[in-house]
Design an enzyme around this catalytic site. Structure first.
Site, short mmCIF file in Angstrom:
data_model
loop_
_atom_site.label_atom_id
_atom_site.label_comp_id
_atom_site.label_asym_id
_atom_site.label_seq_id
_atom_site.Cartn_x
_atom_site.Cartn_y
_atom_site.Cartn_z
N CYS A 197 -66.48 -19.29 33.04
CA CYS A 197 -65.18 -19.31 34.46
C CYS A 197 -64.17 -19.05 33.46
O CYS A 197 -63.96 -19.16 32.25
CB CYS A 197 -65.58 -20.54 35.16
N LYS A 250 -69.48 -14.48 28.44
CA LYS A 250 -69.52 -14.02 27.30
C LYS A 250 -68.78 -15.44 26.95
O LYS A 250 -68.99 -15.35 25.59
CB LYS A 250 -67.84 -12.85 26.75
C1 F6R Z 1 -75.26 -12.14 23.20
C2 F6R Z 1 -73.84 -12.49 23.13
C3 F6R Z 1 -73.97 -14.23 22.67
C4 F6R Z 1 -73.31 -15.47 22.21
C5 F6R Z 1 -73.37 -16.61 21.70
C6 F6R Z 1 -71.56 -17.07 21.55
O1 F6R Z 1 -74.46 -10.64 23.09
O2 F6R Z 1 -72.24 -12.81 22.93
O3 F6R Z 1 -75.32 -14.84 21.67
O4 F6R Z 1 -72.93 -14.56 20.62
O5 F6R Z 1 -73.24 -17.46 24.04
O6 F6R Z 1 -70.53 -16.96 21.66
P1 F6R Z 1 -69.23 -17.21 20.14
O7 F6R Z 1 -69.85 -16.42 19.12
O8 F6R Z 1 -68.49 -16.93 21.14
O9 F6R Z 1 -69.21 -18.90 20.34
#
Ligand code: F6R
Length: 608
Positions: free
Chosen positions: A2, A603
């Site tokens: 969100c 994301k």
């Molecule tokens: C997979 C992906 C997720 C993130 C995870 C952690 O492609 O992007 O597995 O790596 O949600 O996210 P961050 O790195 O933003 O803490």
């Protein structure tokens, strides 16, 4: 995940809808499944348009660009409380329809609040937690008519973390609250806006005001005042000019952002290396803290966790530092009670907002238990703010939901940091490692050039026929296998498990039958053990696809071989993961999926 944005102008604007649309487009990359837009005119009349589905469909269906008014709120929702339906989409009205609000976050006591509000005669229209924040505000606003006091009281009813933006019909202000979730404030020439995401503000203004956790901001088009959410005390804080540039997302001829971002790894690794060569200050500080630490916990989730597995190998082998990688969501239960001031917690998160990581940082920071180092892509993010030192992976905006270039820059930064520390302690390997780092962009370029076609062919002939597969990795390439498996699951929607290769014989081997596919990213330096693990599978007629620089033993023992360019052992994950990314990408596209927006995935995961 969100995102919420709220803007205030002095007068009604016919281009308010345009502003909201532009803001919402910058929130898309966080992941969402419904979108909603609310506007308020100076005469108090309101409009609310919302629904599930793609943002562009909602924009077109409701003619959002034509919405006008002096105040506007847009929210992109990733469903947690309530299915993605129109009713559950945000923003929400209060019972009488004179208050409109939306949040980003997680109100964990939503079900009991729904019951309580219904019992007390409020009009509850959804199962969504954002609506509960609106009703909590409404409850006290009806009593006090004071928005600040109402929010102060409302927060006592709400369990969880959130950023919330709310406006009353007959008031020319919006009120925004930051409690655990990200929120930024931007001051424009003729407006003030708040957003969960810095990029959505930076396209309009680079004059930013920091807002901290436990604060609220009451703003109109030209004036803002910050307050402590709990005591109501005024807080004075001046704006500053953010140096961060927003890159425009543009496919530049690629069919998908994922493919573009895989290719961009060439340039982004080069840029990061140059940045690190020219700015040793942060590395100095980081290496001082790490070298003194008794225990170093590297904490991360998902792809960042896999990058950390590789990073930990570099720090252990090159810098000779003992590090332990822990899944962020597991840290507090397993290690939280053990942390003392001789430790360092090293958080890795591309978004800098991941709630599982924030949950690790908060108690450590509140009790000043030990230094916190972070490695992020979003420099103004919550995790960066809460850390003592922040390392910037400088990968630029990653539009595709699956992480690719951020992973690559994370492992590059780990490698560079390890060599940097090794150099300071006079470790012999330091110079050799520095000399190979400069070759990484070329290695990635060569890998794409020589292996893109074989990866596509493999996706077509083997992976797209598989409904279940494993990725095995040994030593340094354990992280490569884990990351490959995650990418395949994420964009190809098939069960694909990553595993340390020596573990496979302890049970999972029984799944192998004729033709059962197993991907095995590897390094020739580890061929002795890897060949043994390959054979355990091939003698049972499993189908092993080896991914590695050329090795005669691998060529003889694997069923299929994607040969990556020759490189130093430490660089093998850079080439191997490019291949895994390409295999996942082609498998997804060949199956008719959109790899940029995998279903159910977000994301920026700002919920528990
Ligand atoms: C997979 C992906 C997720 C993130 C995870 C952690 O492609 O992007 O597995 O790596 O949600 O996210 P961050 O790195 O933003 O803490």
């Amino acid at each position: 995940m969100c995102g919420v944005f709220g803007i205030v102008f002095a007068e009604n604007r016919s281009d308010l809808g345009e502003y909201l649309v532009k803001a919402s487009r910058k929130l898309v990359y966080r992941g969402y499944d419904s979108a909603g837009f609310a506007t308020i005119k100076t005469d108090g009349s309101t409009q609310l348009k919302k629904g599930p589905g793609k943002l562009e469909t909602v924009i077109e269906q409701f003619h959002i660009q034509k919405m006008s008014g002096s105040r506007g709120i847009v929210q992109l929702r990733w469903a947690t409380f309530g299915e993605p339906t129109e009713a559950n989409s945000q923003p929400h009205y209060d019972s009488d329809g004179d208050i409109i609000g939306a949040h980003n976050g997680n109100i964990v006591n939503t079900s009991s609040l729904i019951e309580a509000f219904k019992r007390d005669g409020y009009t509850v229209r959804s199962q969504n937690d954002g609506e509960m924040v609106v009703h909590a505000f409404e409850k006290y606003f009806n009593e006090t008519k004071d928005p600040l006091l109402s929010m102060q009281k409302a927060q006592t009813m709400l369990k969880g973390d959130y950023a919330f933006i709310v406006g009353h019909q007959h008031d020319n202000h919006l009120l925004a609250v930051k409690k655990g979730s990200s929120l930024y404030v931007g001051i424009g020439k003729d407006f003030i806006a708040c957003s969960s995401d810095l990029a959505s503000l930076l396209q309009f203004t680079n004059k930013i005001v920091d807002i901290h956790d436990g604060e609220m901001i009451y703003y109109n088009h030209e004036h803002y005042q910050l307050y402590d959410l709990f005591s109501g005390a005024k807080i004075e804080r001046e704006p500053y000019l953010s140096p961060i540039k927003v890159e425009e997302a543009n496919l530049e001829g690629f069919a998908h952002y994922m493919k573009k971002e895989i290719h961009e790894q060439i340039i982004k690794t080069r840029e990061l290396t140059e940045l690190l060569n020219h700015d040793p200050h942060t590395l100095d500080e980081t290496s001082k803290i790490l070298s003194k630490a008794n225990r170093i916990f590297i904490v991360a989730s998902g792809t960042s966790y896999h990058a950390s597995l590789i990073g930990s190998y570099y720090l252990n082998h090159i810098a000779r530092l003992k590090t332990q990688v822990v899944i962020a969501g597991q840290f507090n239960e397993y290690y939280g009670h053990l942390v003392d001031n001789n430790d360092v917690v090293f958080c890795v998160s591309q978004s800098g907002e991941t709630k599982d990581v924030v949950n690790v940082i908060n108690p450590i920071r509140d009790q000043k238990l030990c230094p916190i180092i972070s490695m992020v892509n979003i420099i103004g993010s919550s995790i960066a703010h809460k850390s003592d030192i922040t390392l910037n992976i400088a990968a630029g905006v990653e539009t595709s939901v699956p992480a690719t270039k951020t992973f690559m820059n994370q492992i590059l930064l780990f490698l560079y940091l390890s060599a940097y520390i090794a150099k300071q302690t006079g470790a012999p390997e330091a110079e050799e490692v520095f000399s190979i780092i400069g070759t990484i962009p070329e290695l990635i370029a060569k890998t794409i050039e020589q292996d893109e076609e074989p990866c596509q062919a493999l996706a077509d002939t083997v992976i797209s026929k598989a409904h279940d597969l494993y990725c095995l990795g040994y030593g340094l390439n354990y992280g490569s296998a884990m990351e490959g498996a995650l990418k395949i699951k994420e964009v190809y929607y098939r069960h694909c498990e990553g595993m340390y290769s020596s573990e496979f014989k302890h049970g999972p081997l029984s799944i192998v039958e004729e033709g059962y596919p197993i991907l095995f990213p590897a390094s020739p330096s580890e061929s002795g053990m890897v060949i043994s693990h390959i054979n355990e599978i091939t003698v049972r007629k499993g189908f092993v696809v080896l991914i590695s620089p050329y090795d005669e033993g691998y060529a003889r023992n694997a069923n299929s071989y994607i040969i990556t360019p020759n490189c130093h052992h430490y660089l093998t994950p850079f080439a191997n993961v490019v291949c895994m990314q390409l295999i996942a990408y082609f498998s997804s596209v060949l199956s008719g999926y959109d790899p940029d927006f995998p279903r159910n995935i977000s994301k920026t995961l700002t919920v528990d």
